[in-house]
Enzyme design. Structure first.
Site, PDB file in Angstrom:
ATOM      1  N   ARG A 183       0.826  -1.206   0.000  1.00 34.57           N
ATOM      2  CA  ARG A 183       0.000   0.000   0.000  1.00 34.57           C
ATOM      3  C   ARG A 183       0.861   1.258   0.000  1.00 34.57           C
ATOM      4  NH1 ARG A 183      -2.995  -3.534   3.564  1.00 34.57           N
ATOM      5  NH2 ARG A 183      -5.142  -3.789   2.813  1.00 34.57           N
ATOM      6  N   GLN A 213       2.371  -5.395   4.191  1.00 37.64           N
ATOM      7  CA  GLN A 213       1.784  -6.085   5.321  1.00 37.64           C
ATOM      8  C   GLN A 213       1.383  -7.509   4.949  1.00 37.64           C
ATOM      9  OE1 GLN A 213      -1.149  -2.712   5.917  1.00 37.64           O
ATOM     10  NE2 GLN A 213      -0.925  -3.400   8.045  1.00 37.64           N
ATOM     11  N   ARG A 224      -8.210   6.848   8.748  1.00 33.58           N
ATOM     12  CA  ARG A 224      -7.935   8.236   8.358  1.00 33.58           C
ATOM     13  C   ARG A 224      -9.069   9.114   8.875  1.00 33.58           C
ATOM     14  NH1 ARG A 224      -9.771   6.004   3.342  1.00 33.58           N
ATOM     15  NH2 ARG A 224      -7.646   5.667   2.613  1.00 33.58           N
ATOM     16  N   GLU A 284     -10.770   1.225   7.348  1.00 38.72           N
ATOM     17  CA  GLU A 284     -10.894   0.032   6.511  1.00 38.72           C
ATOM     18  C   GLU A 284     -10.580  -1.194   7.359  1.00 38.72           C
ATOM     19  OE1 GLU A 284      -8.762   0.297   2.822  1.00 38.72           O
ATOM     20  OE2 GLU A 284      -9.504   2.324   2.385  1.00 38.72           O
ATOM     21  N   THR A 310      -2.879   0.592  -4.330  1.00 36.61           N
ATOM     22  CA  THR A 310      -2.715  -0.544  -3.424  1.00 36.61           C
ATOM     23  C   THR A 310      -2.693  -1.823  -4.266  1.00 36.61           C
ATOM     24  OG1 THR A 310      -3.763   0.477  -1.497  1.00 36.61           O
ATOM     25  CG2 THR A 310      -3.857  -1.914  -1.628  1.00 36.61           C
ATOM     26  N   HIS A 340     -31.249  40.015   1.402  1.00 37.61           N
ATOM     27  CA  HIS A 340     -30.697  41.162   0.692  1.00 37.61           C
ATOM     28  C   HIS A 340     -30.783  40.986  -0.819  1.00 37.61           C
ATOM     29  CE1 HIS A 340     -27.983  44.414  -0.405  1.00 37.61           C
ATOM     30  NE2 HIS A 340     -27.456  43.550  -1.232  1.00 37.61           N
TER      31      HIS A 340
END
Length: 856
Positions: free
Chosen positions: A109, A175, A299, A285, A128, A816
């Site tokens: 990623r 990972q 995030r 996620e 990713t 206005h």
């Protein structure tokens, strides 16, 4: 840290497993990896892995020589990176770290330093790669992740969000792959409604790629406390890992459930813990494999509207002051403080207790000012009166308010609200308002003469102050608001409010239709803003079509003497005005005459082409007189006809003065700004601040501290960053609840594919080219074009002289923009949701002012 920076590969668990990752580490590993490290340090389950640092990419694939040619050079940068030969020692470090993860595939990623910023998440901008098997595939995925920093979409996104390309670097996270049987996205606040009490989960079977890519309609869960609402999705396919590497999309039964309600509750609880750790709502996620739940990313949710700090218990309802004032941008901190100081002064003049700095119901967050109106929901008077007041000022706000009256969290208190009635009666008696109203209606000419006399006195009193030192200037600014401007506003406003009320009651009192009343209220006299616009138009017509380099010619005094004299007198009298003029932090026309001169250029060209704004205004006034006579003529008897004639005459001769309270306010705000600018110049020269305008990112107490020697450089820098972020915000709620919910999002959508619906503000039908404008400065509007704007204030109204129609996202019949549109005789529809995005710039549209619709 210096030792770590020499290592191209950092293990997530050992190096990033910190409770809080500092800024230096974030620059080294990027936003995604930094957040994963915090999750590990806080005890959450994150797949083990390692990070290739930002320094690694910069050293192996330098591209600085091509950045200056972006966006055109993006493809060259990507080609350079994907074809780069990786040094043997780096390859060894990567494969060694990969071996430590054990057998099995990995996920690769991107983790950029510009990810997960407070104002932009950059979600999905970099690539990713899932289920990566083998060394060559891993090295290729690393290069492709690096290259994705320079994809066309990533480059465009950075430019749109004001992020420098050269300042962004990229790391790569590798990972252990989770062989998920379900995966998806969890929002710890509802991203649509803003409700912080709800968790929203989108889930699908297999890997999460099908959810984030939008390939399927996921199962949708909303979790509030322990209550789960589930909506099954349409999932005909699922993304699965292929044994030899990579992923494939396979068919499946669309009814296959991804997760159950118990798992949804578990996810929501984990999400809440994640949000508490980061201190802000999160977009998480996740993936569920045979060995349980794993978090693969977190995030901040950057689209949520900020919430004011609240000390009151229970659900609160806030009304946007920005929307009510037609200011579709955040105020500076000094602007918000100035508005609060002035409002508190007016209330005290009316005998209503208020703190010195700002009225207690006012709330401010990041430049957005709100009024706490929760108290109106608890009594019958508030529920009856406020929607009608809102309908006049901002029609859709009234409908949104009424939609919340059945919410059990905003209960109606039984009985007669005697406390409210006593307070209202006290204000009316103390200020002798019934007598004032009677006097105004009996002799409108005298009332008008007295009002304008007080305005002239206010102008003279404000100009008389001559402070010298910074401390004297600060005192003068406060005095201009609290002791000079507030009393005049408190004198003028009560005399104008009854006229506004009568104008709203005209259909009932006279039997006329809303459209007919709008015609009667066209071309009204004595409006300071309309007269200002026509004055500028007259100056422009003395120029003729030769208006090239007008700003330079004015600066060099190279214009006919009558034009120079006219412009000088205009700026002397009206130079305190501008767009967003209630913000003391916004420069005035007198400071930047080029904004006025751009309008003069446009006026001169359109006047030479045959358009006559003065004639159009006179025609609107003539039409109003004819319509008034028709309404009088059809009354049933002579007494009723005489009453109707008297009423229409009074309203037409007084309604133009509705601008005076705000006109006075802007005079005071502009003079306070003049004193504060003087302080800024003095403090910048002595080095206490970096820029003279830094003073507008402090409030009065903080500025006083700087005068006394305090160092607020860091505070100013933070406030400037916040202001810049909020300037990019594209949506402003009319009403906001203290749990973050925007009530308008709960209403059914009114617009259809080809018709937008709002509120009628000025009658008539016109077909023309839509010109979508967000900032009136230097905007050019050709005769026949229809102005489409988020909202307007007096700084916008010079554009009305050339517009053939007006469409606004915000506003009501007495706002206005609506009033000035009527006075200029142009059709107008206001309160059209998302008008500036739903109407493409340059599209031919038909505006039906009488029905409040816009045909695309």
């Amino acid at each position: 840290m210096s030792a770590l920076r020499s290592d191209p590969v950092l293990p997530i668990g050992r190096v990033l497993g910190l409770e809080k990752v500092d800024a230096g580490m974030g620059e080294l590993v990027g936003g995604k990896a930094a957040n994963l490290g915090e999750l590990i340090g806080a005890g959450f389950r994150v797949p083990p892995g390692f990070v290739l640092t930002t320094e690694t990419c910069a050293a192996v694939c330098p591209v600085d020589d091509l950045i200056g040619d972006l966006p055109g050079s993006a493809a060259l940068i990507r080609d350079r990176i994907t074809s780069a030969e990786l040094p043997p020692d780096l390859v060894g470090a990567i494969t060694g770290a990969r071996d430590e993860l054990g057998a099995g595939p990995v996920a690769v990623r991107s983790s950029a330093t510009a990810e997960d910023l407070p104002h932009a998440s950059f979600a999905g901008q970099q690539d990713t790669y899932l289920n990566v098997v083998g060394t060559e595939a891993l090295l290729d995925a690393v290069r492709r992740c690096w290259a994705s920093l320079w994809s066309d979409r990533a480059v465009a996104y950075r430019e749109a969000n004001g992020v420098e390309h050269a300042a962004v670097r990229i790391a790569v996270v590798v990972q252990r792959m989770v062989d998920a049987h379900a995966a998806g996205v969890l929002f710890t606040a509802n991203p649509v409604t803003g409700d912080r009490a709800e968790c929203v989960i989108d889930a699908s079977t297999g890997l999460g790629e099908s959810v984030v890519s939008g390939a399927v309609t996921p199962d949708h869960f909303v979790v509030r406390g322990d209550r789960v609402s589930a909506q099954p999705g349409d999932k005909p396919t699922s993304v699965r890992a292929v044994p030899g590497g990579g992923v494939e999309t396979v068919a499946q039964d669309s009814e296959t459930a991804s997760i159950g309600e118990a798992q949804a509750r578990e996810l929501a609880e984990v999400g809440r813990r994640v949000a508490r750790h980061f201190g802000t709502p999160q977009d998480v996620e996740w993936a569920i494999g045979a060995d349980g739940l794993w978090l693969t990313q977190s995030r901040p949710i950057t689209t949520l509207f900020p919430l004011p700090a609240e000390s009151e218990r229970g659900l609160r309802m806030y009304l946007s002051v920005n929307v009510a004032q037609g200011v579709y941008r955040p105020l500076t901190p000094m602007g918000a403080a100035t508005l609060g100081l002035l409002a508190a002064g007016v209330l005290r003049e009316l005998g209503i207790p208020s703190p010195d700095s700002r009225p207690a119901p006012l709330r401010e967050v990041d430049g957005w000012v709100f009024l706490d109106i929760t108290g109106t929901t608890g009594n019958r008077i508030g529920r009856a009166v406020l929607p009608r007041l809102l309908a006049a000022a901002e029609a859709r706000t009234g409908r949104v308010y009424e939609s919340m009256m059945d919410d059990p969290r905003l209960p109606l208190r039984p009985g007669v609200p005697w406390r409210v009635l006593r307070g209202l009666a006290g204000v009316l008696a103390r200020n002798r308002i019934p007598l004032l109203v009677a006097g105004v209606l009996r002799d409108p000419a005298r009332a008008r003469e007295e009002a304008f006399r007080r305005v002239d006195e206010l102008r003279a009193d404000l100009a008389a102050a001559r402070p010298v030192t910074a401390r004297e200037r600060l005192d003068a600014a406060r005095h201009a608001l609290r002791r000079t401007t507030a009393p005049v506003m408190a004198w003028v406003a009560p005399r104008m409010m009854p006229i506004l009320l009568l104008s709203r009651l005209l259909p009932k009192l006279t039997g006329a239709s809303e459209a007919e009343v709008q015609v009667v209220l066209s071309g009204v006299p004595h409006n300071v803003t309309t007269e200002m616009d026509l004055e500028l138009w007259a100056i422009a017509q003395r120029l003729g079509p030769d208006v090239d380099d007008l700003a330079a010619r004015y600066r060099d005094r190279d214009l006919p003497s009558e034009v120079l004299r006219g412009l000088d007198e205009f700026l002397a009298r009206h130079g305190h005005r501008t767009a967003a003029e209630i913000d003391a932090g916004v420069a005035r026309w007198s400071e930047h005459p080029e904004k006025v001169l751009a309008l003069v250029e446009n006026y001169a060209r359109t006047g030479s082409a045959g358009h006559d704004a003065v004639q159009r205004f006179r025609a609107a006034a003539d039409e109003a007189e004819v319509m008034a006579a028709e309404i009088v003529a059809r009354q049933q008897n002579r007494p009723r006809a005489r009453f109707t004639a008297w009423l229409l005459n009074r309203v037409r001769n007084l309604i133009g003065m509705r601008e005076l309270p705000k006109y006075c306010a802007v005079l005071g705000i502009a003079h306070a700004r003049r004193h504060i600018r003087g302080i800024g110049a003095e403090l910048a020269e002595s080095g206490w601040i970096s820029d003279p305008d830094d003073v507008f990112f402090l409030n009065y107490e903080e500025l006083s501290d700087v005068i006394d020697g305090a160092d607020h450089h860091d505070l100013i820098a933070t406030r400037r960053e916040t202001h810049a972020r909020e300037l990019r915000r594209k949506h402003l709620p009319r009403l906001l609840l203290s749990d973050g919910t925007e009530p308008e999002t709960l209403l059914p959508q009114q617009n259809s594919e080809n018709t937008l619906r709002g509120t009628s503000a000025s009658p008539g039908t016109v077909t023309g080219t839509a010109r979508v404008i967000h900032d009136p400065a230097h905007a050019r509007l050709q005769p026949g074009e229809i102005l489409v704007a988020p909202s307007t204030d007096p700084g916008w109204t010079p554009l009305f002289l050339t517009a053939s129609g007006l469409v606004m996202e915000m506003g009501g019949p007495n706002s206005h923009g609506a009033t000035v549109a009527r006075e200029n005789g142009i059709p107008a529809v206001v309160g059209v949701p998302h008008a500036t995005t739903a109407i493409p710039d340059g599209r031919t549209i038909t505006l039906h002012g009488s029905t409040g619709t816009v045909d695309l």
